[in-house]
Design a protein around this motif. Structure first.
Motif, mmCIF file in Angstrom:
data_model
loop_
_atom_site.group_PDB
_atom_site.id
_atom_site.type_symbol
_atom_site.label_atom_id
_atom_site.label_comp_id
_atom_site.label_asym_id
_atom_site.label_seq_id
_atom_site.Cartn_x
_atom_site.Cartn_y
_atom_site.Cartn_z
ATOM 1 N N PRO A 1 -2.814 11.561 -9.559
ATOM 2 C CA PRO A 1 -4.213 10.885 -9.878
ATOM 3 C C PRO A 1 -3.461 10.260 -11.237
ATOM 4 C CG PRO A 1 -4.222 13.001 -10.118
ATOM 5 C CD PRO A 1 -3.794 13.303 -10.141
ATOM 6 N N GLU A 2 -3.407 8.736 -11.384
ATOM 7 C CA GLU A 2 -2.538 7.985 -11.804
ATOM 8 C C GLU A 2 -3.825 6.730 -12.123
ATOM 9 O OE1 GLU A 2 1.241 5.184 -10.131
ATOM 10 O OE2 GLU A 2 -0.905 4.881 -9.389
ATOM 11 N N LEU A 3 -3.086 6.731 -13.809
ATOM 12 C CA LEU A 3 -4.160 5.963 -14.549
ATOM 13 C C LEU A 3 -2.856 4.569 -14.320
ATOM 14 C CD1 LEU A 3 -6.324 4.651 -15.942
ATOM 15 C CD2 LEU A 3 -4.715 4.846 -17.633
ATOM 16 N N TYR A 4 -2.868 3.047 -14.536
ATOM 17 C CA TYR A 4 -2.165 2.045 -14.663
ATOM 18 C C TYR A 4 -2.282 1.075 -15.637
ATOM 19 C CZ TYR A 4 1.656 1.448 -11.479
ATOM 20 O OH TYR A 4 2.133 2.028 -10.728
ATOM 21 N N TRP A 5 -1.815 0.912 -16.912
ATOM 22 C CA TRP A 5 -2.535 -0.266 -18.074
ATOM 23 C C TRP A 5 -1.569 -1.698 -17.898
ATOM 24 C CZ3 TRP A 5 -1.632 1.431 -23.970
ATOM 25 C CH2 TRP A 5 -2.334 0.093 -24.454
ATOM 26 N N ASP B 1 0.732 -1.028 0.689
ATOM 27 C CA ASP B 1 -0.188 -0.384 0.106
ATOM 28 C C ASP B 1 0.839 1.224 0.066
ATOM 29 O OD1 ASP B 1 -2.750 -1.076 -0.017
ATOM 30 O OD2 ASP B 1 -2.710 -0.940 1.985
ATOM 31 N N HIS B 2 0.687 1.759 -1.325
ATOM 32 C CA HIS B 2 1.358 3.401 -0.792
ATOM 33 C C HIS B 2 -0.243 4.164 -1.923
ATOM 34 C CE1 HIS B 2 2.208 1.280 -5.079
ATOM 35 N NE2 HIS B 2 2.185 2.167 -5.810
ATOM 36 N N TYR B 3 0.275 5.387 -1.993
ATOM 37 C CA TYR B 3 -0.098 6.647 -1.949
ATOM 38 C C TYR B 3 0.237 7.691 -2.459
ATOM 39 C CZ TYR B 3 0.288 8.672 2.427
ATOM 40 O OH TYR B 3 1.073 8.712 4.077
ATOM 41 N N HIS B 4 -0.259 8.767 -2.957
ATOM 42 C CA HIS B 4 0.229 10.261 -3.910
ATOM 43 C C HIS B 4 -0.153 11.127 -4.484
ATOM 44 C CE1 HIS B 4 -0.356 7.933 -7.571
ATOM 45 N NE2 HIS B 4 0.830 6.316 -7.222
ATOM 46 N N PRO B 5 -0.095 12.218 -4.141
ATOM 47 C CA PRO B 5 -1.040 13.408 -5.003
ATOM 48 C C PRO B 5 -1.700 12.750 -6.248
ATOM 49 C CG PRO B 5 0.750 14.484 -4.177
ATOM 50 C CD PRO B 5 0.692 12.982 -3.414
ATOM 51 N N TRP C 1 -7.551 2.833 -12.205
ATOM 52 C CA TRP C 1 -7.255 4.699 -11.858
ATOM 53 C C TRP C 1 -7.156 4.639 -10.538
ATOM 54 C CZ3 TRP C 1 -5.845 8.615 -13.803
ATOM 55 C CH2 TRP C 1 -6.560 10.028 -13.492
ATOM 56 N N HIS C 2 -5.898 5.164 -9.880
ATOM 57 C CA HIS C 2 -6.248 5.204 -8.230
ATOM 58 C C HIS C 2 -6.573 7.689 -8.478
ATOM 59 C CE1 HIS C 2 -3.461 1.671 -8.844
ATOM 60 N NE2 HIS C 2 -4.176 1.234 -8.183
ATOM 61 N N PRO C 3 -7.664 7.624 -7.716
ATOM 62 C CA PRO C 3 -7.890 9.225 -7.257
ATOM 63 C C PRO C 3 -6.561 9.819 -7.049
ATOM 64 C CG PRO C 3 -9.660 8.213 -7.069
ATOM 65 C CD PRO C 3 -8.819 6.864 -7.897
ATOM 66 N N CYS D 1 0.760 6.108 -15.774
ATOM 67 C CA CYS D 1 0.982 7.522 -15.669
ATOM 68 C C CYS D 1 0.250 8.262 -14.753
ATOM 69 C CB CYS D 1 -0.203 8.629 -17.170
ATOM 70 S SG CYS D 1 -0.902 9.975 -17.622
ATOM 71 N N TRP D 2 1.121 9.817 -14.347
ATOM 72 C CA TRP D 2 0.741 10.721 -13.447
ATOM 73 C C TRP D 2 0.057 11.448 -14.295
ATOM 74 C CZ3 TRP D 2 3.885 11.098 -8.367
ATOM 75 C CH2 TRP D 2 4.006 9.472 -7.676
ATOM 76 N N THR D 3 -1.299 12.101 -13.846
ATOM 77 C CA THR D 3 -1.311 13.755 -15.140
ATOM 78 C C THR D 3 -1.096 14.585 -14.495
ATOM 79 O OG1 THR D 3 -3.851 13.597 -13.845
ATOM 80 C CG2 THR D 3 -3.295 11.754 -15.313
ATOM 81 N N LEU E 1 -5.503 5.051 -1.766
ATOM 82 C CA LEU E 1 -4.166 3.766 -1.348
ATOM 83 C C LEU E 1 -4.339 3.092 -2.209
ATOM 84 C CD1 LEU E 1 -1.991 3.313 0.933
ATOM 85 C CD2 LEU E 1 -4.147 2.301 2.069
ATOM 86 N N HIS E 2 -3.103 2.182 -2.908
ATOM 87 C CA HIS E 2 -3.232 1.329 -3.605
ATOM 88 C C HIS E 2 -2.218 0.453 -3.648
ATOM 89 C CE1 HIS E 2 -1.169 4.570 -5.602
ATOM 90 N NE2 HIS E 2 -0.911 4.047 -6.612
ATOM 91 N N ALA E 3 -2.101 -1.091 -4.386
ATOM 92 C CA ALA E 3 -0.954 -1.881 -3.925
ATOM 93 C C ALA E 3 -1.050 -2.842 -4.790
ATOM 94 C CB ALA E 3 -1.447 -2.478 -2.912
HETATM 95 FE FE LIG Z 1 0.886 4.745 -7.927
#
Ligand SMILES: [Fe+2]
Length: 207
Positions: free
Chosen positions: A143-147, A137-141, A172-174, A193-195, A178-180
């Motif tokens: 917004p992130e897309l994984y493909w 689990d991690h996080y950041h300000p 998609w991670h707003p 991508c970080w938008t 938190l995501h892992a």
């Molecule tokens: Fe991330």
């Protein structure tokens, strides 16, 4: 200027754009809009200082699998693979993440300060994770897309259970979610991508 590398970098951005344009998932439209705003002209081209990492031992297998999903994208990645600067987050160590993690993890920017085009508060890149890994689990300000371009990866958002995502799915991670990610017997290659809000690095939940 290295014309071949410039052409291949443009081809890679084009292949990502085409691939995402065929998808409807959460966040995809935001990524495509921000991507369209980035300067990928000749004047903006820069050559990264190439750097490899141990996890690249898995890259040929991943590119082979990507061929089954999107041959243009697989060829475009293969065409620039020796020119990419593979990196790791400075705070990610085996001490924090477990023995062998840093030998099985890395990312490279396509658009970003260390990529082929600097970008404007925008990052586009590739992530690799070796088999049998848990990126906790991690996080950041940002917004992130994984493909994920390979199959058999498992994703968790907001501390919920892990779901297997198919090859070619989008995730998609707003901001600050938190995501892992977990891999099983297959390594993972994913575009990401970080938008926006790219200045603040990812932070592990418990580090
Ligand atoms: Fe991330």
């Amino acid at each position: 200027m290295n014309q071949d590398l410039y052409d291949n970098a443009r081809r890679l951005v084009g292949a990502v754009t085409r691939g995402l344009s065929a998808r409807q998932g959460e966040g995809v439209a935001e990524v495509l809009e921000r991507l369209s705003e980035q300067d990928i002209g000749e004047a903006a081209f820069q050559e990264p200082a190439p750097k490899g990492l141990p996890v690249l031992v898995c890259l040929p297998q991943c590119i082979g699998e990507t061929m089954l999903l999107d041959p243009d994208l697989a060829a475009a990645i293969a065409a620039v693979e020796d020119a990419l600067q593979w990196r790791q987050s400075a705070s990610y160590t085996d001490h924090v993440l477990g023995a062998g993690f840093t030998a099985n993890y890395g990312w490279a920017e396509i658009i970003g300060p260390h990529g082929f085009f600097a970008g404007s508060d925008f990052l586009l890149g590739l992530l690799m994770l070796g088999p049998e890994r848990h990126y906790p689990d991690h996080y950041h300000p940002a917004p992130e897309l994984y493909w994920p371009l390979t199959s058999g990866s498992f994703w968790s958002r907001d501390g919920k259970s892990f779901d297997m995502k198919a090859q070619g799915a989008t995730i998609w991670h707003p901001a600050m979610a938190l995501h892992a990610t977990i891999t099983n017997d297959m390594p993972l290659l994913a575009a990401w991508c970080w938008t926006s809000a790219t200045a603040t690095p990812a932070k592990l939940k418990w580090a």
